[in-house]
Design an enzyme around this catalytic site. Structure first.
Site, PDB file in Angstrom:
ATOM      1  N   GLU A 102       0.835  -1.201   0.000  1.00 24.30           N
ATOM      2  CA  GLU A 102       0.000   0.000   0.000  1.00 24.30           C
ATOM      3  C   GLU A 102       0.870   1.252   0.000  1.00 24.30           C
ATOM      4  OE1 GLU A 102      -3.289   2.462   2.641  1.00 24.30           O
ATOM      5  OE2 GLU A 102      -2.785   0.408   3.223  1.00 24.30           O
ATOM      6  N   LYS A 231      -8.713 -15.875  15.492  1.00 22.83           N
ATOM      7  CA  LYS A 231      -8.856 -15.484  14.088  1.00 22.83           C
ATOM      8  C   LYS A 231     -10.285 -15.132  13.701  1.00 22.83           C
ATOM      9  CE  LYS A 231      -4.827 -18.291  13.040  1.00 22.83           C
ATOM     10  NZ  LYS A 231      -4.258 -19.451  12.343  1.00 22.83           N
ATOM     11  N   ASP A 306       1.485 -14.778  12.510  1.00 21.14           N
ATOM     12  CA  ASP A 306       0.354 -15.412  11.831  1.00 21.14           C
ATOM     13  C   ASP A 306      -0.556 -14.304  11.300  1.00 21.14           C
ATOM     14  OD1 ASP A 306      -2.020 -16.715  11.104  1.00 21.14           O
ATOM     15  OD2 ASP A 306      -1.769 -18.252  12.650  1.00 21.14           O
ATOM     16  N   HIS A 402      -2.451  10.312  -0.881  1.00 19.38           N
ATOM     17  CA  HIS A 402      -2.705   9.072  -1.616  1.00 19.38           C
ATOM     18  C   HIS A 402      -2.572   9.275  -3.099  1.00 19.38           C
ATOM     19  CE1 HIS A 402      -3.819   5.915   1.254  1.00 19.38           C
ATOM     20  NE2 HIS A 402      -4.145   6.911   2.049  1.00 19.38           N
TER      21      HIS A 402
END
Length: 407
Positions: A102, A231, A306, A402
């Site tokens: 990004e 998760k 993870d 951006h």
């Protein structure tokens, strides 16, 4: 005897002599991966040569980190900082490695780090620690559920002995029962030292479950009953924590806010209230922040965590207010940051390099201190990101940044 070539292996799979997942049994891991690339490229007409460029030892990751290996994916890594982290695990000037695709993210966090550093650095503390696993048991009814709850409270030492027999590092901290009809969920919480500890907690809990079944009328239904909660977005993690609960804060002088961020403490505080608190509440969000997931995900990828646990790691609340002296106080509280510096993906060479940048590779002394330092560094990274984005909104520079960096 010469080793079969990737082309030989691929031909044997096509002929039905070998199965796709058995290649490592007949050749080294690199040749097996190359054979899979040939087969998948043939089936999909995709160019898989870029996946063959990787720096890790294919044999080392096979089975322990991944199966049916094709190769590796490269993600650019940038660095933000340095920023001083005054942490419970020690005070240090740290560079923060960030793996992302990004545009503008590293630049934004780096700007936040620079402002925080000018303000004297950030303070961070791990306030609670413990990896959880919550099996679900079935009982006959509510009376039996109450009896099991009583038994659990009286027999934690026996459960601790069973659980800790499976590990030389983990320690069972407590077991909290929850009753729903004829279901009893037992939320085991462990100190897993410098490991993230999910596998450790799972194996230890399975041993403890054997004791519960042997000594009570309860029947184990599932080793994970989703009250862990791993998760998945979950309020229990926001309230009770999972992994490490960590808080970071900084006070930025008004002059610095105005000169470096081109806005005011009042504007940042108001944006935080209306966006991060009110807006998040209206949306029914679990986290009340601007983009903590960006910092958590980028540092997770860089350091071998993870990546799916970004779900819990981004469960954070950002606060901002003007102090009595007119300066800006800003904080971020991450409720469930599941990180480790040993095991899992942390042993891969590029991830090890990122941990070495932070000075937290391997096990710490005392045990757990490196994982604490990593958690505190991620919290400060998130703090810098929150400050920079809130300021960009306050100065109305978000879209232009951006447009310049993110395309």
């Amino acid at each position: 005897m010469s080793q079969p070539t990737p082309a030989d292996l691929a031909a044997r799979v096509r002929d039905g002599d070998l199965r796709f997942h058995e290649l490592e049994d007949h050749a080294d891991a690199d040749a097996a991966a190359a054979a899979r690339r040939l087969l998948v490229a043939e089936a999909t007409d995709a160019d898989l040569d870029p996946l063959g460029e990787y720096a890790f030892d294919a044999a080392a990751v096979h089975g322990s980190n991944i199966e049916n290996t094709l190769g590796g994916v490269q993600v650019p890594v940038g660095v933000a900082g340095p920023v001083t982290v005054d942490g419970g695990a020690g005070t240090a000037e740290r560079y923060l490695p960030l793996a992302t695709t990004e545009g503008a993210l590293v630049a934004s966090i780096n700007r936040g780090c620079s402002v925080v550093e000018d303000a004297g650095g950030a303070t961070a503390r791990v306030t609670k620690s413990g990896m959880t696993r919550a099996p679900v048991f079935q009982v006959a009814g509510v009376a039996e559920a109450e009896a099991l709850v009583a038994w659990l409270r009286d027999n934690v030492p026996a459960l601790r002995e069973a659980a800790e027999s499976t590990t030389s590092h983990g320690e069972l901290l407590d077991v909290t029962p929850y009753v729903v009809g004829n279901n009893v969920f037992c939320r085991f919480r462990y100190d897993t030292k410098d490991a993230m500890g999910m596998n450790m907690a799972t194996i230890a809990t399975r041993e403890a479950c054997d004791v519960i079944e042997a000594e009570t009328d309860a029947s184990l239904v599932a080793l994970s009953g989703n009250l862990c909660s791993d998760k998945k977005p979950a309020a229990i993690n926001a309230v009770e924590g999972r992994g490490r609960s960590v808080v970071a804060d900084a006070t930025v002088p008004r002059e610095t806010v105005e000169e470096r961020l081109h806005t005011t403490p009042e504007a940042i505080a108001e944006i935080n209230t209306r966006k991060n608190l009110v807006g998040s509440a209206k949306a029914g969000a679990l986290g009340f922040n601007a983009h903590v997931a960006n910092a958590v995900a980028a540092m997770f990828l860089a350091t071998g965590q993870d990546e799916a646990q970004v779900v819990e790691g981004a469960n954070a609340i950002t606060t901002a207010e003007t102090t009595a002296d007119g300066d800006l106080y800003v904080s971020v509280s991450l409720a469930s940051l599941e990180v480790g510096t040993v095991g899992g993906g942390t042993k891969l060479p590029t991830q090890q390099a990122s941990l070495e940048i932070l000075g937290v590779a391997g096990g710490g002394d005392p045990a757990g201190s490196n994982a604490d330092a990593l958690a505190e560094s991620i919290a400060v990274c998130a703090l810098a990101g929150e400050l920079s984005l809130l300021a960009a909104l306050g100065s109305r520079h978000l879209s232009s940044a951006h447009a310049e960096l993110g395309r």
